[in-house]
Structures are given as structure tokens and as C-alpha cells.
Design a protein around this motif. Structure first.
Motif, PDB file in Angstrom:
ATOM      1  N   GLU A  10      64.527  28.651 130.479  1.00  0.00           N
ATOM      2  CA  GLU A  10      64.267  28.057 129.169  1.00  0.00           C
ATOM      3  C   GLU A  10      64.619  26.570 129.167  1.00  0.00           C
ATOM      4  O   GLU A  10      63.938  25.761 128.536  1.00  0.00           O
ATOM      5  CB  GLU A  10      65.031  28.800 128.069  1.00  0.00           C
ATOM      6  N   THR A  11      65.666  26.182 129.893  1.00  0.00           N
ATOM      7  CA  THR A  11      66.037  24.771 130.006  1.00  0.00           C
ATOM      8  C   THR A  11      64.942  23.986 130.717  1.00  0.00           C
ATOM      9  O   THR A  11      64.582  22.876 130.303  1.00  0.00           O
ATOM     10  CB  THR A  11      67.386  24.622 130.745  1.00  0.00           C
ATOM     11  N   LEU A  12      64.374  24.556 131.792  1.00  0.00           N
ATOM     12  CA  LEU A  12      63.271  23.900 132.487  1.00  0.00           C
ATOM     13  C   LEU A  12      62.056  23.761 131.571  1.00  0.00           C
ATOM     14  O   LEU A  12      61.408  22.700 131.538  1.00  0.00           O
ATOM     15  CB  LEU A  12      62.878  24.678 133.748  1.00  0.00           C
ATOM     16  N   ILE A  13      61.750  24.821 130.839  1.00  0.00           N
ATOM     17  CA  ILE A  13      60.604  24.783 129.920  1.00  0.00           C
ATOM     18  C   ILE A  13      60.809  23.695 128.870  1.00  0.00           C
ATOM     19  O   ILE A  13      59.893  22.922 128.581  1.00  0.00           O
ATOM     20  CB  ILE A  13      60.397  26.167 129.261  1.00  0.00           C
ATOM     21  N   GLU A  14      62.010  23.611 128.331  1.00  0.00           N
ATOM     22  CA  GLU A  14      62.316  22.574 127.336  1.00  0.00           C
ATOM     23  C   GLU A  14      62.133  21.184 127.943  1.00  0.00           C
ATOM     24  O   GLU A  14      61.579  20.293 127.301  1.00  0.00           O
ATOM     25  CB  GLU A  14      63.739  22.750 126.810  1.00  0.00           C
ATOM     26  N   GLY A  24      48.416  23.572 124.482  1.00  0.00           N
ATOM     27  CA  GLY A  24      47.733  22.788 125.514  1.00  0.00           C
ATOM     28  C   GLY A  24      48.612  21.689 126.084  1.00  0.00           C
ATOM     29  O   GLY A  24      48.662  21.489 127.303  1.00  0.00           O
ATOM     30  N   GLU A  25      49.311  20.976 125.223  1.00  0.00           N
ATOM     31  CA  GLU A  25      50.203  19.915 125.695  1.00  0.00           C
ATOM     32  C   GLU A  25      51.403  20.495 126.436  1.00  0.00           C
ATOM     33  O   GLU A  25      51.890  19.891 127.390  1.00  0.00           O
ATOM     34  CB  GLU A  25      50.668  19.047 124.530  1.00  0.00           C
ATOM     35  N   GLN A  26      51.883  21.643 125.996  1.00  0.00           N
ATOM     36  CA  GLN A  26      52.991  22.286 126.702  1.00  0.00           C
ATOM     37  C   GLN A  26      52.555  22.682 128.112  1.00  0.00           C
ATOM     38  O   GLN A  26      53.280  22.456 129.078  1.00  0.00           O
ATOM     39  CB  GLN A  26      53.478  23.507 125.927  1.00  0.00           C
ATOM     40  N   ARG A  27      51.356  23.262 128.233  1.00  0.00           N
ATOM     41  CA  ARG A  27      50.835  23.642 129.554  1.00  0.00           C
ATOM     42  C   ARG A  27      50.697  22.406 130.446  1.00  0.00           C
ATOM     43  O   ARG A  27      51.036  22.428 131.623  1.00  0.00           O
ATOM     44  CB  ARG A  27      49.491  24.360 129.409  1.00  0.00           C
ATOM     45  N   ALA A  92      59.707  25.842 143.461  1.00  0.00           N
ATOM     46  CA  ALA A  92      59.127  27.099 142.979  1.00  0.00           C
ATOM     47  C   ALA A  92      59.722  27.528 141.638  1.00  0.00           C
ATOM     48  O   ALA A  92      59.116  28.321 140.917  1.00  0.00           O
ATOM     49  CB  ALA A  92      59.301  28.202 144.010  1.00  0.00           C
ATOM     50  N   GLN A  93      60.878  26.981 141.271  1.00  0.00           N
ATOM     51  CA  GLN A  93      61.452  27.315 139.972  1.00  0.00           C
ATOM     52  C   GLN A  93      60.513  26.906 138.839  1.00  0.00           C
ATOM     53  O   GLN A  93      60.528  27.501 137.760  1.00  0.00           O
ATOM     54  CB  GLN A  93      62.843  26.696 139.794  1.00  0.00           C
ATOM     55  N   TRP A  94      59.652  25.917 139.076  1.00  0.00           N
ATOM     56  CA  TRP A  94      58.695  25.509 138.048  1.00  0.00           C
ATOM     57  C   TRP A  94      57.592  26.549 137.874  1.00  0.00           C
ATOM     58  O   TRP A  94      57.055  26.706 136.779  1.00  0.00           O
ATOM     59  CB  TRP A  94      58.142  24.123 138.345  1.00  0.00           C
ATOM     60  N   ILE A  95      57.247  27.263 138.944  1.00  0.00           N
ATOM     61  CA  ILE A  95      56.305  28.382 138.811  1.00  0.00           C
ATOM     62  C   ILE A  95      56.953  29.460 137.954  1.00  0.00           C
ATOM     63  O   ILE A  95      56.327  30.020 137.052  1.00  0.00           O
ATOM     64  CB  ILE A  95      55.889  28.931 140.189  1.00  0.00           C
ATOM     65  N   GLU A  96      58.211  29.751 138.222  1.00  0.00           N
ATOM     66  CA  GLU A  96      58.926  30.752 137.437  1.00  0.00           C
ATOM     67  C   GLU A  96      59.038  30.320 135.962  1.00  0.00           C
ATOM     68  O   GLU A  96      58.903  31.152 135.065  1.00  0.00           O
ATOM     69  CB  GLU A  96      60.307  31.011 138.022  1.00  0.00           C
ATOM     70  N   ALA A  97      59.278  29.039 135.733  1.00  0.00           N
ATOM     71  CA  ALA A  97      59.354  28.548 134.360  1.00  0.00           C
ATOM     72  C   ALA A  97      58.001  28.725 133.660  1.00  0.00           C
ATOM     73  O   ALA A  97      57.951  29.139 132.497  1.00  0.00           O
ATOM     74  CB  ALA A  97      59.788  27.087 134.349  1.00  0.00           C
ATOM     75  N   TRP A 101      57.206  30.913 130.376  1.00  0.00           N
ATOM     76  CA  TRP A 101      56.551  30.324 129.215  1.00  0.00           C
ATOM     77  C   TRP A 101      55.291  31.109 128.837  1.00  0.00           C
ATOM     78  O   TRP A 101      55.050  31.371 127.669  1.00  0.00           O
ATOM     79  CB  TRP A 101      56.195  28.854 129.519  1.00  0.00           C
ATOM     80  N   ALA A 102      54.507  31.486 129.851  1.00  0.00           N
ATOM     81  CA  ALA A 102      53.242  32.187 129.599  1.00  0.00           C
ATOM     82  C   ALA A 102      53.438  33.643 129.197  1.00  0.00           C
ATOM     83  O   ALA A 102      52.574  34.236 128.554  1.00  0.00           O
ATOM     84  CB  ALA A 102      52.348  32.123 130.841  1.00  0.00           C
TER      85      ALA A 102
END
Length: 103
Positions: A10-14, A24-27, A92-97, A101-102
Motif C-alpha cells: 500500500e505504501t508503494l501504491i501511494e 487511468g492516472e493511477q495506472r 519486482a515489488q512494483w509488479i506486486e504493488a 492495486w488491481a
């Protein structure tokens, strides 16, 4: 697969979506983080076939895809469906984030 907990994801997503308005902007924010941090190329197996992931991008429907190559053939694979190798590539943590999110 992920060693990160829900709060860390959740911290990465934020971090990726802090200035984003709407889905769309979040993606796009998450795609930018993937482009900046995912260490490519890396090899993985998709349906038993070894492919090289050389980057990420957007599909025509707006989903994030991994740009996979086998020889001279390129195939985008939805990053939500991409099996990661062990050990996973850096970033790869960004793939998990994105998966969090999705989800």
C-alpha cells in the motif's frame, strides 16, 4: 511470492499514485514506477515457453503488459498474468504493488 506485506505494498501504491486523479492516472503512475525500477531484461516461462521480458507498456485496453520476446517474435503478456522467475528481478515489488492495486 511477495515478501512484502499488505501495508508495504500500500505504501508503494501511494508513492506511485500520490498525484493521480482517477484510475487511468493511477495506472500510469504504477507503469512509470515499473519502467523506472523493474530490472529488464529477465527470462521467465510463459505456458512452458521461455521468454525474455524486455520492458513494460500499455495494452490497447489500458492494462499494463510485459513486452515478451522469443527470438524475433514479440508478445505482450498482461503483467497480472506474468509468472516471475525465482529469484525475481530487481524492482519486482512494483509488479506486486500493481497486482495489489488491481485486485
Amino acid at each position: 511470492m511477495s515478501t512484502l506485506g499488505r501495508a508495504e505494498l500500500e505504501t508503494l501504491i501511494e508513492e506511485a499514485t500520490v498525484d493521480a486523479w482517477g484510475e487511468g492516472e493511477q495506472r500510469t503512475g504504477l507503469l512509470t514506477m515499473l519502467e523506472e525500477h523493474l530490472e529488464v531484461p529477465f527470462t521467465t516461462a510463459v505456458l512452458g515457453v521461455e521468454v525474455t521480458v524486455r520492458g513494460v507498456g500499455l495494452s490497447p485496453d489500458g492494462g499494463i503488459v510485459a513486452l515478451c520476446w522469443r527470438g524475433r517474435v514479440r508478445q505482450p503478456i498482461g503483467i497480472l498474468d506474468l509468472p516471475l522467475p525465482a529469484p525475481a528481478p530487481g524492482g519486482a515489488q512494483w509488479i506486486e504493488a500493481y497486482r495489489q492495486w488491481a485486485g
